[in-house]
Design an enzyme around this catalytic site. Structure first.
Site, PDB file in Angstrom:
ATOM      1  N   SER A 114       0.870  -1.181   0.000  1.00 47.72           N
ATOM      2  CA  SER A 114       0.000   0.000   0.000  1.00 47.72           C
ATOM      3  C   SER A 114       0.898   1.218   0.000  1.00 47.72           C
ATOM      4  O   SER A 114       2.065   1.140   0.414  1.00 47.72           O
ATOM      5  CB  SER A 114      -0.871   0.002   1.269  1.00 47.72           C
ATOM      6  OG  SER A 114      -1.532   1.241   1.421  1.00 47.72           O
ATOM      7  N   TYR A 169      -2.847  -0.985  10.423  1.00 49.83           N
ATOM      8  CA  TYR A 169      -2.733  -1.225   8.983  1.00 49.83           C
ATOM      9  C   TYR A 169      -1.378  -0.738   8.466  1.00 49.83           C
ATOM     10  O   TYR A 169      -0.684  -1.454   7.731  1.00 49.83           O
ATOM     11  CB  TYR A 169      -3.874  -0.498   8.269  1.00 49.83           C
ATOM     12  CG  TYR A 169      -3.895  -0.645   6.766  1.00 49.83           C
ATOM     13  CD1 TYR A 169      -4.424  -1.787   6.170  1.00 49.83           C
ATOM     14  CD2 TYR A 169      -3.409   0.355   5.930  1.00 49.83           C
ATOM     15  CE1 TYR A 169      -4.474  -1.926   4.787  1.00 49.83           C
ATOM     16  CE2 TYR A 169      -3.454   0.228   4.552  1.00 49.83           C
ATOM     17  CZ  TYR A 169      -3.983  -0.916   3.975  1.00 49.83           C
ATOM     18  OH  TYR A 169      -4.025  -1.047   2.611  1.00 49.83           O
ATOM     19  N   LYS A 222       1.432  -3.028   6.776  1.00 49.09           N
ATOM     20  CA  LYS A 222       1.842  -2.829   5.378  1.00 49.09           C
ATOM     21  C   LYS A 222       3.328  -2.471   5.269  1.00 49.09           C
ATOM     22  O   LYS A 222       3.974  -2.793   4.272  1.00 49.09           O
ATOM     23  CB  LYS A 222       0.962  -1.766   4.714  1.00 49.09           C
ATOM     24  CG  LYS A 222      -0.470  -2.237   4.445  1.00 49.09           C
ATOM     25  CD  LYS A 222      -0.520  -3.418   3.476  1.00 49.09           C
ATOM     26  CE  LYS A 222      -1.948  -3.794   3.104  1.00 49.09           C
ATOM     27  NZ  LYS A 222      -2.008  -4.935   2.176  1.00 49.09           N
TER      28      LYS A 222
END
Ligand SMILES: NC(=O)c1ccc[n+]([C@@H]2O[C@H](COP(=O)([O-])OP(=O)(O)OC[C@H]3O[C@@H](n4cnc5c(N)ncnc54)[C@H](O)[C@@H]3O)[C@@H](O)[C@H]2O)c1
Length: 254
Positions: free
Chosen positions: A146, A159, A163
Site C-alpha cells: 500500500s 494497517y 503494510k
C-alpha cells in the site's frame, strides 16, 4: 481470454479474491490462461468471482481460507496442488484492519487481528507455497502492499504497521529464495474504489482532499492494480525481485 496468454496453464492462487482488487486480479489471471484458486474467507464472494471467471470460459475454483490461520493456509495450498498439479504464482492480497484507530485507540485484539490477517498471512502463504514452487522449478509471489507502506495517514496505525512489514517481508523472501527461482515483489496501490473504501467514496468531503493530491486527478480502479500484479508475476518482470511498485495515480510523487 485476452490477446496475451502469459499464464497459460499456470496454477495461480489469489487471496482476498472474493472482492475488490483480488477479484479483478483473479479475473485478469484467468483471462490470460491461468488456472486460478480464488481464496477468501467469504465463500459467497469467492463463488461470485469463480462464476464471473467461468462465464468468460476460463478456469477457477473456490478455496475458503482464513489467511491468518496456518492450518487453513496449508490446506489452501495443498488443495490447489491437488487440483492443478503445482503452484506457479501466489498473490497475497487479503487484509483486515480497524478503521479510525490511532495507536492509543487500538485494542490489543484489533492489533493482533490486523497484523495476523494483513502481515502474518503473507508469511503463511510464502511458507506453504514456496516448497511447491521450488519443486516445480520456480515461481512468483506478489504481495499487495500500500502507499501506507511508505507514508503514514490518519488513524490507521495497525494497517500502516502491517503494510510496512509487507514491504520488508517481500525483500526477505526475495533474498532467501531468489537462487531457487522464486521472485517476490510487491504492488502498492493508492486509493482504489473497492468495497473496502466505500465509506471514503460515500463522503465527498473525504474524497476531495485525497483526490487533490493525485497527479492524475482521479482515484484508481481495481483492474488497474490487477495489471500491475500480472506484470510483476509474469516473465515480463523476469529480472525483478525484492521490489514493490507503487500504483497510486502519482500520490507519492507529488
Ligand atoms: N482499496 C484501496 O484503496 C487499497 C489501497 C491500498 C492497498 N489496498 C490493499 O489491496 C488489498 C485488497 O483490498 P480491497 O480494497 O480489494 O479490499 P476488499 O475489502 O474489497 O477485499 C478484501 C478481501 O479480503 C478478504 N479477507 C478478509 N479477511 C480474510 C481472511 N482472514 N482470510 C481470507 N480472506 C480474507 C475479504 O473477505 C475480502 O474479500 C488489501 O491488501 C489492501 O490493503 C487497497
Amino acid at each position: 481470454m485476452t490477446g496475451r496468454n502469459r499464464f497459460e496453464a499456470k496454477s495461480v492462487i489469489v487471496t482476498g479474491a472474493g472482492s475488490g482488487i483480488g477479484r479483478e486480479t483473479a479475473l485478469a489471471f484467468a483471462r490470460e490462461g491461468a488456472l486460478v484458486t480464488v481464496a477468501d474467507i467469504n465463500k459467497v464472494g469467492a463463488e461470485e468471482t469463480v462464476s464471473a471467471i467461468e462465464a468468460e470460459g476460463c478456469t477457477a475454483r473456490v478455496s475458503v481460507v482464513d489467511v491468518a490461520n496456518a492450518a487453513s493456509v496449508e490446506s489452501m495450498v495443498e488443495e490447489a496442488v491437488d487440483a492443478y498439479g503445482r503452484i506457479d504464482v501466489l498473490h497475497n492480497n487479503a487484509y483486515w484492519a480497524p478503521l479510525n484507530r490511532s495507536v492509543v485507540d487500538t485494542t490489543e485484539e484489533e492489533w493482533d487481528q490486523a497484523l495476523a490477517v494483513t502481515l502474518k498471512s503473507v508469511w503463511l502463504g510464502c511458507k506453504y507455497a514456496i516448497p511447491h514452487m521450488v519443486k516445480g522449478g520456480g515461481g512468483a509471489i506478489v504481495n499487495t502492499a500500500s502507499t501506507a507502506s511508505f507514508v503514514a495517514g490518519p488513524s490507521f496505525a495497525a494497517y500502516i504497521a502491517a503494510k510496512g512489514g509487507v514491504l520488508a517481508l517481500t525483500r526477505s523472501v526475495a533474498y532467501d529464495f531468489g537462487k531457487q527461482g522464486i521472485r517476490c515483489n510487491g504492488v502498492a496501490p493508492g486509493l482504489v474504489e473497492t468495497p473496502a473504501t466505500e465509506d471514503v467514496f460515500s463522503d465527498p468531503a473525504r474524497v476531495a482532499p485525497i483526490r487533490s493530491h493525485l497527479l492524475l486527478g482521479r482515484h484508481g480502479q481495481p483492474g488497474e492494480i490487477a495489471q500491475a500484479v500480472l506484470f510483476v508475476a509474469s516473465d515480463d518482470a523476469a529480472y525483478m525481485t525484492g521490489q514493490t511498485i507503487v500504483v497510486d495515480g502519482g500520490r507519492l510523487a507529488g
